[in-house]
Design an enzyme around this catalytic site. Structure first.
Site, PDB file in Angstrom:
ATOM      1  CG  ASP A 124     -57.931  36.422   1.557  1.00  0.00           C
ATOM      2  OD1 ASP A 124     -58.815  35.921   0.830  1.00  0.00           O
ATOM      3  OD2 ASP A 124     -56.843  36.846   1.113  1.00  0.00           O
TER       4      ASP A 124
ATOM      5  CE  LYS B 116     -56.008  34.847  -7.383  1.00  0.00           C
ATOM      6  NZ  LYS B 116     -55.518  35.053  -6.021  1.00  0.00           N
TER       7      LYS B 116
END
Ligand SMILES: *Cc1c(COP(=O)(O)O)cnc(C)c1O
Length: 402
Positions: free
Chosen positions: A184, A209
């Site tokens: 990730d 994000k």
């Protein structure tokens, strides 16, 4: 440009995988807001369902989504990518592709809350075994390997402890075990770290994000280093249905263009804030991989191109002072999420990681006084002024015994 792959980082972000629309000359990728695509004749329809290039149905592939997938695949040095409805949709596709009944996964203990929770709740129902480890020590990962280990899933930097994991070492451990290494990479963004180049097989991002960067879209993506791994993921992903909408993809493409500019500015702000916090009497501790006293500063310099834009710290005076501090900021917004142009501040123990038990939080190093700042692109002086007035209020409250 002959090969945008060899261009500089900002050029790659802006032009990677993009082309001017041949028919209209549109410079911005058009939004192909269509659920289905007409075939010229029955033969062409049959060929496309047999694997020939061309679009059939948007859940299986869409030109706007494909433009985004080409770009992120190029930025991550992957073979290809799969857009997802959210970061969690991307993570679920990775889990469901590589894990089966009685298979075993090794996962970083301080991952994003739901990344961990769904393994403990939903996947456990289907007989998937998991060991959570502090992967900042790769020996812990190696020791957890079992004969049925199929997936090693790490988050680096991890949320919210900012612990880093040595990606190259974990790739080696995974491949010796015949397992897949998935990373990730949300906290670093492809601008600062490229796990596939360090040997990982799969990278996922919550594009909600840094990649989108404007706090207006939820989206995810999966990138694979090799064709066979991508095709395994694709067949699960398109049938599971957590795929991407063309309008969503277009918004992300739009935000992505300035990823490099935003990261450079947010990181410069974060660095300056980390130094400011380090010197501040009201601050107990500061955690930022850009500080030389971060325990993994050297690893950051080896595997990242910069320490990123998230800073964590503890406010002196415990939970109560921390609560007053968070309630006193004015410019920084009290909200979860990160990676947007505006600065956000949150308290993981009561917010993003409230679903993780106190015992597990303690084991994973998520302190009760930990405040996380996702630093944005405002003017630095304004950010510092805001934190300063919030510290003054938090400390005054303490003295008055409030
Ligand atoms: C936000 C986040 C996710 C989940 O992404 P969504 O887009 O909210 O589904 C996963 N991993 C990390 C590190 C995140 O910050």
């Amino acid at each position: 440009m002959d090969d945008v792959r060899r261009a500089g980082p900002h050029t790659r972000i802006i032009h990677g995988g993009q082309q001017t629309d041949l028919e209209t000359g549109a410079v911005s990728t058009p939004i192909f807001q269509s659920s289905t695509f007409a075939f010229a004749d029955a033969e062409q329809g049959a060929e496309r369902f047999g694997g020939a290039p061309g679009y059939k149905y948007t859940r299986l592939g869409n030109p706007t989504v494909a433009a985004l997938e080409r770009n992120i695949a190029l930025l991550e040095h992957g073979y290809g990518a799969l857009g997802a409805a959210s970061g969690m949709a991307a993570i679920n596709t990775v889990y469901l592709t590589f894990l089966s009944q009685d298979s075993h996964a090794i996962v970083t203990d301080c991952v994003y809350g739901p990344t961990r929770t769904i393994l403990e709740t939903e996947y456990a129902r289907f007989g998937v075994q998991v060991t959570f480890v502090d992967s900042s020590h790769p020996d812990n990962v190696a020791r957890a390997v079992r004969p049925n280990t199929k997936l090693i899933f790490i988050e680096s930097p991890a949320n919210p402890t900012l612990k880093l994991t040595d990606i190259a070492r974990c790739a080696d451990i995974a491949h010796r075990a015949g397992a897949i290494l998935a990373v990730d990479n949300t906290f670093a963004s492809p601008f600062l770290q490229n796990p596939l180049q360090l040997g990982a097989d799969v990278v996922i991002h919550s594009m909600t994000k840094f990649i989108n960067g404007h706090t207006d879209v939820v989206a995810g993506i999966i990138v694979a280093r090799q064709e066979d791994v991508l095709e395994r993921l694709r067949s699960v992903h398109v049938n599971l249905g957590g795929t991407m909408d063309p309008h969503q993809a277009w918004l992300v493409l739009r935000g992505l263009k300035t990823l490099g500019l935003r990261m450079e500015r947010a990181q410069a702000n974060a660095r300056a804030l980390a130094y400011y916090l380090q010197r501040h009497a009201a601050v107990k501790w500061v955690n930022y991989p850009g500080l030389v006293d971060h325990p993994q500063h050297d690893l950051m310099r080896r595997q990242m191109r910069g320490p990123g834009a998230i800073v964590c710290f503890g406010v002196r005076g415990g939970l109560e002072a921390g609560r007053r501090f968070i309630n006193s900021v004015e410019l920084a917004t009290l909200a979860v999420s990160l990676g947007g142009i505006e600065t956000l501040i949150e308290h993981p123990a009561s917010m993003t990681h409230a679903g993780v038990s106190a015992e597990e939080r303690r084991k994973a190093g998520i302190a009760d006084d930990l405040v996380r700042i996702a630093v944005g692109c405002e003017d630095y002086d304004d950010l510092e002024k805001d934190l300063e007035q919030a510290f003054e209020k938090a400390m005054a409250g303490e003295e008055a015994g409030v």
